[in-house]
Design a protein around this motif. Structure first.
Motif, PDB file in Angstrom:
ATOM      1  N   VAL A 109       4.397  -7.509  -4.877  1.00 60.71           N
ATOM      2  CA  VAL A 109       3.546  -7.836  -3.558  1.00 60.71           C
ATOM      3  C   VAL A 109       3.478  -6.547  -2.710  1.00 60.71           C
ATOM      4  N   THR A 110       4.124  -5.455  -3.161  1.00 58.91           N
ATOM      5  CA  THR A 110       4.186  -4.202  -2.416  1.00 58.91           C
ATOM      6  C   THR A 110       3.247  -3.224  -3.020  1.00 58.91           C
ATOM      7  N   SER A 111       2.244  -2.729  -1.977  1.00 61.31           N
ATOM      8  CA  SER A 111       1.486  -1.632  -2.420  1.00 61.31           C
ATOM      9  C   SER A 111       1.019  -0.882  -1.452  1.00 61.31           C
TER      10      SER A 111
ATOM     11  N   ASP B  82      -2.145   0.294  -1.470  1.00 58.59           N
ATOM     12  CA  ASP B  82      -3.460  -0.049  -1.857  1.00 58.59           C
ATOM     13  C   ASP B  82      -4.024  -1.348  -0.813  1.00 58.59           C
TER      14      ASP B  82
ATOM     15  N   HIS C 130      -6.480  -2.816  -1.039  1.00 59.63           N
ATOM     16  CA  HIS C 130      -7.358  -3.625  -1.992  1.00 59.63           C
ATOM     17  C   HIS C 130      -6.403  -4.712  -3.080  1.00 59.63           C
ATOM     18  N   HIS C 131      -5.021  -4.248  -2.671  1.00 62.62           N
ATOM     19  CA  HIS C 131      -4.202  -5.192  -3.502  1.00 62.62           C
ATOM     20  C   HIS C 131      -4.152  -6.434  -2.944  1.00 62.62           C
ATOM     21  N   PRO C 132      -4.277  -7.500  -3.806  1.00 63.65           N
ATOM     22  CA  PRO C 132      -4.330  -9.024  -3.457  1.00 63.65           C
ATOM     23  C   PRO C 132      -3.013  -9.263  -2.518  1.00 63.65           C
TER      24      PRO C 132
ATOM     25  N   ASN D  40      -1.941  -7.443  -0.167  1.00 64.41           N
ATOM     26  CA  ASN D  40      -2.674  -7.055   1.129  1.00 64.41           C
ATOM     27  C   ASN D  40      -3.651  -7.693   1.724  1.00 64.41           C
TER      28      ASN D  40
ATOM     29  N   ASP E 133      -6.222 -11.176 -10.676  1.00 68.09           N
ATOM     30  CA  ASP E 133      -6.852 -10.195 -11.491  1.00 68.09           C
ATOM     31  C   ASP E 133      -6.657 -10.679 -12.960  1.00 68.09           C
TER      32      ASP E 133
ATOM     33  N   TYR F  17      -2.633 -14.608  -7.191  1.00 68.89           N
ATOM     34  CA  TYR F  17      -1.829 -14.273  -5.945  1.00 68.89           C
ATOM     35  C   TYR F  17      -2.048 -15.574  -5.206  1.00 68.89           C
TER      36      TYR F  17
END
Ligand SMILES: CSCCC(=O)C(=O)COP(=O)(O)O
Ligand SMILES: [Zn+2]
Length: 255
Positions: free
Chosen positions: A23-25, A27, A29-31, A33, A59, A64
């Motif tokens: 859950v760390t990105s 981006d 657009h990462h779910p 975030n 995805d 998520y």
């Protein structure tokens, strides 16, 4: 740290990743975030106040999901649950069901009670995002349309809604129909009737829940959000039209 659920056969116990890796990105657009950011926006629209409602994004192999019963406008990516997709759903009549998780928050939280409803959109419509709102416009629509369907025609914003929520967009000439199911004391218990409604109305982009809200889905999070916005606009407008005595079934003619 493992990133999958691992079973210790000797002790018959299962350990689930509680690290922040999934859950760390950086981006946006990462779910993990997107969900907090979108929920904040939905809160300000009055869609997810009082902790209810939310959004789930998938995805190709992961789903998520936000926690249950928390201030949805204050979710942090580390609060997000990650589940493998696909995974088997219980028979429609059954209540108790053990879900498989790839990742759970380290603090004691439970996944959203909307999880079985989000799953229905993923499985039955091949959706990649599903939004649940408690919008008062949706609730008013279920009160002013007392039967099992809400329907409108002759409004431009119908063009922002997709057939079945995932296929091509509708036209100004099309009539928009959304099934209405009756509310239950527990959110999870809506699954049975939501699945039945989705099967009976394969062209419907959403399911309204009487005295409660609406579930809307799409092939992407952007599309689910667009459709939720168009539908909410149409719920609000149709309620105002009905209250003003204006015909909500007026049909435009071609050409
Ligand atoms: C006041 S919210 C009541 C429960 C509900 O309708 C709901 O959507 C719950 O969602 P959650 O993600 O908080 O389990
Ligand atoms: Zn709800």
């Amino acid at each position: 740290m493992n990133t999958t659920e691992t079973k210790n056969e000797a002790t018959n116990t299962t350990s689930i990743d509680t690290s922040d890796e999934l859950v760390t990105s950086a981006d946006p657009h990462h779910p993990a975030n997107l969900i907090p950011e979108l929920c904040k926006g939905f809160y300000h629209l009055g869609w997810v106040t009082g902790t209810g409602g939310g959004i789930s994004i998938r995805d190709d192999e992961k789903v998520y999901i936000a926690p249950s019963g928390v201030q949805k406008e204050k979710i942090h990516p580390s609060h997000i649950f990650v589940l493998p997709y696909p995974q088997e759903e219980p028979p429609l009549a059954s209540k108790a069901h053990e879900r498989t998780f790839l990742r759970k928050p380290v603090i004691p939280l439970k996944e959203s009670a909307c999880t079985p409803l989000f799953w229905a959109a993923f499985d039955l419509r091949n959706a990649y995002a599903c939004i649940h709102t408690h919008s008062q416009h949706a609730v008013m629509a279920t009160l002013l349309w007392p039967g099992k369907e809400w329907r409108v025609s002759g409004l431009e914003m119908i063009k922002g809604v997709r057939w079945g929520g995932v296929r091509k967009t509708m036209t100004y000439l099309d009539e928009l129909v959304v099934p209405i199911i009756e509310n239950t004391p527990e959110e999870e218990d809506l699954r049975h009737t939501m699945v039945e409604a989705m099967k009976e109305y394969p062209d419907a982009a959403a399911v309204l829940v009487r005295r409660h809200g609406v579930y809307v889905w799409g092939p992407t999070w952007e599309s689910a959000k667009t459709q939720a916005e168009c539908l909410d606009y149409l719920f609000e407008l149709s309620v105002k039209m009905k209250q003003a005595g204006v015909d909500t079934d007026w049909r435009p003619t071609q050409g």
